[in-house]
Design a protein around this motif. Structure first.
Motif, short mmCIF file in Angstrom:
data_model
loop_
_atom_site.label_atom_id
_atom_site.label_comp_id
_atom_site.label_asym_id
_atom_site.label_seq_id
_atom_site.Cartn_x
_atom_site.Cartn_y
_atom_site.Cartn_z
N ILE A 199 28.90 11.54 33.84
CA ILE A 199 28.22 12.04 35.04
C ILE A 199 29.24 12.48 36.09
O ILE A 199 29.14 13.58 36.67
CB ILE A 199 27.29 10.97 35.63
CG1 ILE A 199 26.12 10.69 34.67
CG2 ILE A 199 26.76 11.40 36.99
CD1 ILE A 199 25.27 9.50 35.08
N LEU A 200 30.24 11.64 36.34
CA LEU A 200 31.24 11.97 37.36
C LEU A 200 32.09 13.17 36.94
O LEU A 200 32.44 14.02 37.77
CB LEU A 200 32.15 10.76 37.62
CG LEU A 200 31.45 9.52 38.23
CD1 LEU A 200 32.44 8.38 38.38
CD2 LEU A 200 30.82 9.88 39.58
N LEU A 201 32.38 13.26 35.66
CA LEU A 201 33.18 14.38 35.17
C LEU A 201 32.42 15.70 35.31
O LEU A 201 32.98 16.71 35.76
CB LEU A 201 33.56 14.15 33.70
CG LEU A 201 34.37 15.27 33.03
CD1 LEU A 201 35.73 15.42 33.70
CD2 LEU A 201 34.53 15.00 31.55
N ALA A 214 24.42 12.88 29.89
CA ALA A 214 24.92 11.51 29.78
C ALA A 214 23.82 10.55 29.34
O ALA A 214 24.02 9.70 28.46
CB ALA A 214 25.51 11.05 31.11
N VAL A 215 22.63 10.68 29.94
CA VAL A 215 21.54 9.76 29.64
C VAL A 215 21.01 9.99 28.22
O VAL A 215 20.72 9.04 27.49
CB VAL A 215 20.42 9.90 30.69
CG1 VAL A 215 19.17 9.17 30.23
CG2 VAL A 215 20.89 9.35 32.04
N ILE A 365 24.83 4.16 40.22
CA ILE A 365 26.20 3.97 40.73
C ILE A 365 26.82 5.32 41.06
O ILE A 365 27.48 5.48 42.11
CB ILE A 365 27.05 3.21 39.69
CG1 ILE A 365 26.60 1.75 39.63
CG2 ILE A 365 28.54 3.29 40.04
CD1 ILE A 365 27.24 0.97 38.51
N ALA A 366 26.62 6.31 40.20
CA ALA A 366 27.16 7.65 40.48
C ALA A 366 26.58 8.20 41.77
O ALA A 366 27.29 8.82 42.58
CB ALA A 366 26.86 8.58 39.31
N SER A 367 25.30 7.99 41.99
CA SER A 367 24.66 8.45 43.21
C SER A 367 25.18 7.69 44.43
O SER A 367 25.42 8.28 45.48
CB SER A 367 23.14 8.30 43.11
OG SER A 367 22.52 8.74 44.28
N ALA A 368 25.37 6.38 44.28
CA ALA A 368 25.88 5.57 45.39
C ALA A 368 27.30 6.00 45.76
O ALA A 368 27.66 6.04 46.94
CB ALA A 368 25.86 4.09 45.01
#
Length: 575
Positions: A199-201, A214-215, A365-368
């Motif tokens: 997700i971050l990439l 990712a999901v 976590i990615a959203s946070a």
């Protein structure tokens, strides 16, 4: 004809529909389908982060999108469950429901009702400006605090275990102890960490559905290798087939106080986020947005979510850019997304049954992480250090006290910050500086000359109850520090934008004190609305019209005519 009806302005979606262009349809359909790929996983993830069953996250996505399409003024804003609200909802729902989802759903629904009522009432009362009182550093502070709270609530799920501690220090301590004790589910951590990394990439490419990729990958791996059974990886399980039925969220009366407090906190956070995002896209798309209508649209969407087994929702700073990048033109994009999710629940809800909770934690976590603001805080630290520490105080309030008390701390700090400049404003004694037009602060211009017997005093704020006493004290100090006995004191009142009753009484007392000492109190450059207030208070007549001057030059000239003192202005010198 509809446009002439007063009520139509509260339904911007109808106006958009009446002006809809056929060339927009293809773009809206494609954008709606692209956005759906993100709405499903984040809806489920944010529901679980809020202490609710994942299916309710989809319910809280479908209905608000439809409601906002009708009542919302922004053409491409996307509403739904949001990470910034998860910590607030969890703070209320978790202790009251004691882990029972049957109790958690109506509790969260009632919070949505409170939030919706607050937003609609504020919008109808045209209070859309209130979030402008929250400065950028304060918004950064509470959002960073909420981000930390969300992160600490999701990290255990990423590692495949749970914690019972509350508060950032205790949660961190228990997480570390469990990791050291070997409680980590290695398979769950591998899946969650990989999901987070993907997700971050892929965030670098907004058009790529990183969350979906990712999901889906995590779900396929869990299903293919039967990790739910073989490795104990927790999964979402089968979702109920069909659409949510309307239901009134009924809760015990004893639970209403925390629900009301939580609902108000949600309303503040969600509208602060929505108004900022809405203004950003309005400026980018050159389409003005009414902040009061934005409040109404957000409020109605929350009410709609509440009555269809949803929970409080807000705008999304992650999903809205996806809609924009996919070519969204109007609110129809949200309608398409809502209908696509509805079809999924009716035709194939089993597609999500192998979705691992650790992947959902990675989504949250990615959203946070996206909520965290660091770079602009560095800039604020360099240019205005006290505002940086205000931000840190708000951050600490949310992180240590919890989401709802922390937001209350942020509001109190915002009010104090708002009042401070008016409470203890700058003031100055003015003098004449050679070869510089006008009259200037003698502390900035030590070479400034003072007219004998005349004190020119400038007050740089409205006059109100909190600073009235200080105004008196500084005026009297200016008189006492005059190098020659004062005969006149002229208040340069151009910065004074208002006067309340307390301040008017203080000015009256000051007038009497100065008059008893043989000093005339005068005013220059006073704005007409302020002068009108003094007339209503009876002070204009009491002081006399002759004590009010249009400009400082006019006041100085009147003083020099009536007081023969040794004074030659630099503009009048012949050599």
């Amino acid at each position: 004809m509809l446009a002439n009806l007063g009520w139509i302005r509260w339904l911007p979606g109808l106006n958009t529909l009446r002006r809809y262009q056929s060339s927009w349809l293809r773009h809206d359909l494609v954008a709606g389908l692209v956005m759906t790929t993100m709405l499903v996983p984040v809806g489920v993830a944010y529901a679980e982060a809020s202490g609710l069953p994942g299916i309710n996250g989809l319910y809280a996505t479908i209905v608000p999108l439809l409601a906002y399409a009708l009542f919302g003024p922004s053409r491409i804003l996307v509403l739904g469950p949001d990470s910034s609200l998860a910590a607030v909802i969890l703070t209320v729902v978790a202790p009251l429901s004691a882990g029972d989802p049957q109790r958690a759903v109506p509790l969260a629904g009632m919070m949505a009702i409170v939030s919706g009522v607050v937003c609609v009432a504020a919008g109808l009362a045209r209070l859309g400006f209130v979030t402008e009182l929250l400065s950028k550093p304060i918004r950064y502070g509470y959002m960073n605090g909420i981000a930390l709270t969300v992160l600490l609530s999701q990290v255990p799920k990423l590692f495949g275990f749970s914690v019972s501690a509350h508060g950032p220090i205790r949660q961190t301590w228990e997480i570390v102890n469990k990791v050291l004790a070997g409680s980590t589910n290695v398979a769950a951590l591998a899946i969650g960490a990989s999901t987070l990394a993907i997700i971050l990439l892929l965030k670098r490419w907004p058009r790529v559905p990183g969350i979906l990729i990712a999901v889906v990958a995590a779900t396929v791996v869990v299903a293919a290798f039967h990790l739910a059974v073989r490795a104990g990886v927790s999964v979402l399980g089968p979702l109920p087939r069909g659409l949510p039925s309307p239901r009134l969220p009924l809760v015990p009366v004893d639970d209403m106080v925390p629900i009301i407090m939580g609902g108000i906190a949600v309303a503040l956070v969600s509208f602060a986020d929505t108004s900022v995002l809405s203004r950003t896209y309005a400026a980018r798309l050159h389409t003005p947005v009414d902040p009061n209508q934005e409040m109404v649209g957000l409020g109605v969407s929350n009410l709609a979510a509440a009555f269809f087994q949803g929970f409080p929702i807000s705008s999304s700073s992650s999903r809205t850019p996806v809609a924009e990048a996919a070519g969204a033109r109007t609110q129809l994009t949200g309608v398409v997304g809502a209908l696509a999710i509805a079809l999924l629940l009716v035709l194939a809800p089993e597609l999500l049954q192998d979705l691992p909770h650790t992947a959902l934690a990675a989504v949250v976590i990615a959203s946070a992480i996206g909520l965290v603001e660091v770079s602009d805080l560095r800039r604020i630290y360099r240019i205005q250090r006290w505002e940086f520490w205000l931000s840190m105080a708000c951050f600490a309030g949310v992180a240590v006290l919890g989401a709802i008390p922390g937001i209350a701390v942020a509001i109190v700090i915002a009010v104090i910050e708002f009042l401070w400049d008016g409470w203890r404003p700058h003031s100055a004694v003015l003098g004449r500086v050679d070869r510089v037009k006008g009259y200037h602060d003698i502390t900035r211009y030590p070479e400034a000359r003072l007219i004998p017997g005349l004190v020119l005093f400038r007050w740089d704020a409205p006059l109100f109850f909190a600073n009235a006493q200080l105004f008196q004290e500084r005026v009297l100090d200016a008189v006492a520090s005059s190098p020659t006995p004062a005969s006149w004191l002229v208040v340069a009142a151009e910065p004074v934008t208002s006067v309340d009753v307390t301040a008017a009484d203080a000015v009256c007392e000051l007038h009497d004190t100065l008059h008893a000492n043989g000093i005339e109190l005068c005013f220059a450059e006073m704005k007409d609305p302020v002068k009108d207030k003094l007339k209503r208070f009876g002070l204009y007549t009491r002081f006399g019209e002759q004590t009010f001057f249009a400009t400082l030059d006019e006041a100085v000239s009147a003083y020099l005519i009536t007081h023969p003192v040794e004074w030659v202005d630099w503009e009048d010198r012949t050599s």
